[in-house]
Design a protein around this motif. Structure first.
Motif, mmCIF file in Angstrom:
data_model
loop_
_atom_site.group_PDB
_atom_site.id
_atom_site.type_symbol
_atom_site.label_atom_id
_atom_site.label_comp_id
_atom_site.label_asym_id
_atom_site.label_seq_id
_atom_site.Cartn_x
_atom_site.Cartn_y
_atom_site.Cartn_z
ATOM 1 N N ARG A 1 0.936 -1.660 -0.331
ATOM 2 C CA ARG A 1 -0.495 -0.373 -0.106
ATOM 3 C C ARG A 1 0.565 1.225 -0.001
ATOM 4 O O ARG A 1 0.741 2.641 -0.674
ATOM 5 N N LEU A 2 1.393 1.250 0.614
ATOM 6 C CA LEU A 2 2.969 2.127 0.153
ATOM 7 C C LEU A 2 3.008 2.627 -1.407
ATOM 8 O O LEU A 2 3.320 3.879 -1.345
ATOM 9 N N PHE A 3 3.108 2.036 -2.088
ATOM 10 C CA PHE A 3 2.977 2.516 -3.467
ATOM 11 C C PHE A 3 1.911 1.864 -4.839
ATOM 12 O O PHE A 3 1.591 2.330 -5.923
ATOM 13 N N ARG A 4 0.753 1.400 -3.516
ATOM 14 C CA ARG A 4 -0.470 0.936 -4.822
ATOM 15 C C ARG A 4 -1.167 1.227 -3.609
ATOM 16 O O ARG A 4 -2.356 0.517 -3.136
ATOM 17 N N PRO A 5 -1.706 1.879 -2.929
ATOM 18 C CA PRO A 5 -2.387 2.813 -1.859
ATOM 19 C C PRO A 5 -3.929 1.854 -2.172
ATOM 20 O O PRO A 5 -4.822 1.883 -0.880
ATOM 21 N N ASP A 6 -4.506 2.330 -3.461
ATOM 22 C CA ASP A 6 -5.932 1.956 -3.703
ATOM 23 C C ASP A 6 -6.280 1.038 -4.291
ATOM 24 O O ASP A 6 -7.236 0.742 -4.618
ATOM 25 N N ARG A 7 -5.253 -0.380 -4.543
ATOM 26 C CA ARG A 7 -5.425 -1.935 -5.330
ATOM 27 C C ARG A 7 -5.455 -2.607 -4.141
ATOM 28 O O ARG A 7 -4.698 -4.049 -4.458
ATOM 29 N N VAL A 8 -5.204 -2.573 -3.327
ATOM 30 C CA VAL A 8 -3.897 -3.543 -2.383
ATOM 31 C C VAL A 8 -5.828 -3.567 -0.788
ATOM 32 O O VAL A 8 -5.508 -2.505 0.039
ATOM 33 N N GLN A 9 -6.253 -4.403 -0.381
ATOM 34 C CA GLN A 9 -6.559 -4.538 0.734
ATOM 35 C C GLN A 9 -6.506 -5.603 1.139
ATOM 36 O O GLN A 9 -5.837 -7.343 0.606
ATOM 37 N N LEU A 10 -6.844 -6.041 2.751
ATOM 38 C CA LEU A 10 -6.362 -6.710 3.520
ATOM 39 C C LEU A 10 -8.084 -7.571 3.234
ATOM 40 O O LEU A 10 -9.061 -7.388 3.951
ATOM 41 N N VAL A 11 -8.067 -9.282 3.430
ATOM 42 C CA VAL A 11 -8.994 -9.948 3.542
ATOM 43 C C VAL A 11 -9.291 -10.144 5.445
ATOM 44 O O VAL A 11 -8.748 -10.460 5.883
ATOM 45 N N GLY A 12 -10.685 -9.296 4.861
ATOM 46 C CA GLY A 12 -10.901 -9.433 6.779
ATOM 47 C C GLY A 12 -10.469 -8.232 7.437
ATOM 48 O O GLY A 12 -10.815 -7.957 8.317
ATOM 49 N N GLY A 13 -10.109 -6.882 6.692
ATOM 50 C CA GLY A 13 -9.621 -5.945 7.314
ATOM 51 C C GLY A 13 -10.801 -5.134 8.079
ATOM 52 O O GLY A 13 -10.356 -4.463 8.454
ATOM 53 N N SER A 14 -11.284 -5.059 7.278
ATOM 54 C CA SER A 14 -13.083 -4.103 7.504
ATOM 55 C C SER A 14 -14.099 -4.548 7.839
ATOM 56 O O SER A 14 -15.160 -3.909 8.394
ATOM 57 N N GLY A 15 -14.354 -5.759 8.520
ATOM 58 C CA GLY A 15 -15.570 -6.809 9.065
ATOM 59 C C GLY A 15 -15.147 -7.904 8.393
ATOM 60 O O GLY A 15 -13.791 -8.753 8.368
ATOM 61 N N PRO A 16 -16.256 -9.098 9.650
ATOM 62 C CA PRO A 16 -15.898 -10.391 8.866
ATOM 63 C C PRO A 16 -15.313 -10.837 7.427
ATOM 64 O O PRO A 16 -15.550 -10.285 6.358
ATOM 65 N N GLU A 17 -13.810 -11.645 7.058
ATOM 66 C CA GLU A 17 -13.843 -11.852 6.622
ATOM 67 C C GLU A 17 -14.767 -13.311 5.410
ATOM 68 O O GLU A 17 -14.255 -12.530 4.092
ATOM 69 N N ASP A 18 -15.936 -13.642 5.746
ATOM 70 C CA ASP A 18 -16.341 -14.084 4.763
ATOM 71 C C ASP A 18 -17.448 -12.886 3.494
ATOM 72 O O ASP A 18 -17.749 -13.301 2.717
ATOM 73 N N LEU A 19 -16.616 -12.131 4.104
ATOM 74 C CA LEU A 19 -17.398 -10.846 3.752
ATOM 75 C C LEU A 19 -17.163 -10.217 2.464
ATOM 76 O O LEU A 19 -16.901 -10.498 0.930
ATOM 77 N N ASP A 20 -15.701 -10.766 2.290
ATOM 78 C CA ASP A 20 -14.652 -10.191 0.950
ATOM 79 C C ASP A 20 -14.661 -11.589 0.702
ATOM 80 O O ASP A 20 -14.530 -11.108 -0.878
ATOM 81 N N LEU A 21 -14.940 -12.320 1.056
ATOM 82 C CA LEU A 21 -14.684 -14.031 -0.096
ATOM 83 C C LEU A 21 -15.168 -14.206 -1.824
ATOM 84 O O LEU A 21 -14.759 -14.282 -2.270
ATOM 85 N N GLY A 22 -16.660 -12.999 -1.161
ATOM 86 C CA GLY A 22 -17.043 -12.978 -2.469
ATOM 87 C C GLY A 22 -16.880 -12.122 -3.618
ATOM 88 O O GLY A 22 -17.801 -11.705 -4.223
ATOM 89 N N ALA A 23 -16.350 -11.382 -2.852
ATOM 90 C CA ALA A 23 -15.627 -9.990 -3.582
ATOM 91 C C ALA A 23 -14.932 -10.170 -4.120
ATOM 92 O O ALA A 23 -14.131 -9.097 -5.396
ATOM 93 N N PHE A 24 -14.439 -11.560 -4.569
ATOM 94 C CA PHE A 24 -13.341 -11.653 -5.692
ATOM 95 C C PHE A 24 -13.388 -11.649 -7.130
ATOM 96 O O PHE A 24 -14.802 -12.049 -7.415
ATOM 97 N N HIS A 25 -11.968 -11.517 -8.103
ATOM 98 C CA HIS A 25 -13.309 -11.213 -9.090
ATOM 99 C C HIS A 25 -11.884 -11.824 -10.029
ATOM 100 O O HIS A 25 -10.113 -12.159 -9.494
ATOM 101 N N ALA A 26 -12.394 -12.487 -11.645
ATOM 102 C CA ALA A 26 -10.557 -12.749 -12.650
ATOM 103 C C ALA A 26 -10.195 -10.857 -12.634
ATOM 104 O O ALA A 26 -10.625 -10.309 -12.392
#
Length: 295
Positions: free
Chosen positions: A163-188
């Motif tokens: 995130r030091l050089f890609r601040p808007d395109r990196v995300q920690l799974v479960g970083g802002s809530g339950p991780e299962d909410l992020d699991l459905g957000a993965f895309h090709a």
């Protein structure tokens, strides 16, 4: 009346079988067998061809050795060796401490042994594999990083550095809530990095399966090619967690891989990533995030 079933005798460990069989094996298979016994971790993580090259043997000798021990082939023997290295689910940490001496007379020896094991493990990490995975991170529209329990620290480190050089395109799974909410957000077109070691957390395995199911690029940082999060992975980056003495598995290799991934991904970005890094540094300086050093 239901009769009691007789318990089936458990099969000895593959290393015990190997050592017991050595005297009865042909001389060349004895040499290969001693190499496997002395390098059982490498036997679970490296290809048969790589092992043969290091042992100075024909790859087919590893297959013959496995069959001599009653296995159908090398893959079955390697799977047995991998399974034997897994810690007990009931005592994954205290079980590692059995048979080891701790106390004033052994503390320095333990530290030296641990440092030597860590250094040896780092030397066996594949730089080529990390470089290939970094290319996938560079090309990804978004990077997700999944690490849970003790592996959370490695995930947070990789997330911070990227995130030091890609601040808007990196995300920690479960970083802002339950991780299962992020699991459905993965895309090709995205990349998902999953970090783990035995015993494997359910969340890490679910993250890997969700990434594979979504068609995202899956990068597994794991202690074994048989780890459940490596199934369907596009890149498998192996590190040694169990070879180092101590009650807790080592994360040294995982940290080294994470930092190497960040370094190479930054390098691949060229001038644009250097510009974003400088912009981040300006923001950090403006908010006084660091203690000023006295001259």
């Amino acid at each position: 009346m239901i009769g009691l079933l007789k318990s089936q005798p458990s099969r000895p460990s593959p290393l015990s079988e190997l050592c017991s069989a050595l005297p009865s094996l042909p001389l060349r298979l004895q040499e290969v067998g001693r190499f496997v016994a002395a390098n059982d971790y490498d036997a679970t993580t490296r290809s048969m061809r790589d092992l043969a090259a290091e042992a100075g043997a024909d790859p087919a000798a590893f297959t013959r050795l496995a069959k001599a021990l009653g296995y159908s082939g090398w893959d079955q023997l390697r799977a047995a060796l991998t399974e034997a290295r897994r810690p007990s689910q009931a005592s994954p940490f205290s079980g590692r401490a059995k048979g080891r001496r701790y106390g004033p007379d052994s503390d320095v020896a333990l530290i030296n042994a641990k440092l030597e094991a860590e250094a040896a493990g780092l030397a066996r990490i594949s730089a080529v594999s990390i470089a290939d995975a970094a290319k996938a991170l560079h090309a990804a529209r978004r990077i997700w990083i999944a690490g849970f329990r003790s592996c959370r620290s490695v995930a947070e480190l990789l997330n911070y550095e990227l995130r030091l050089f890609r601040p808007d395109r990196v995300q920690l799974v479960g970083g802002s809530g339950p991780e299962d909410l992020d699991l459905g957000a993965f895309h090709a077109g995205e990349a998902v990095v999953v970090i783990g070691f035995a015993p494997y957390s359910r969340a890490s395995v679910l993250s890997a399966r969700a990434a594979h199911g979504a068609g995202a690029t899956l990068i597994a940082i794991a202690d074994s090619p048989a780890a459940p999060m490596t199934e369907g992975a596009d890149h498998v980056l192996l590190y040694e967690a169990a070879a180092s003495p101590g009650f807790f598995p080592s994360l040294t290799g995982a940290i080294a891989i994470a930092q190497s991934l960040a370094a190479v991904t930054f390098s691949l970005g060229g001038a644009s990533t250097r510009k974003r890094l400088r912009e981040t540094e300006v923001r950090l300086a403006a908010t006084s995030q660091y203690v000023a050093e006295k001259g």
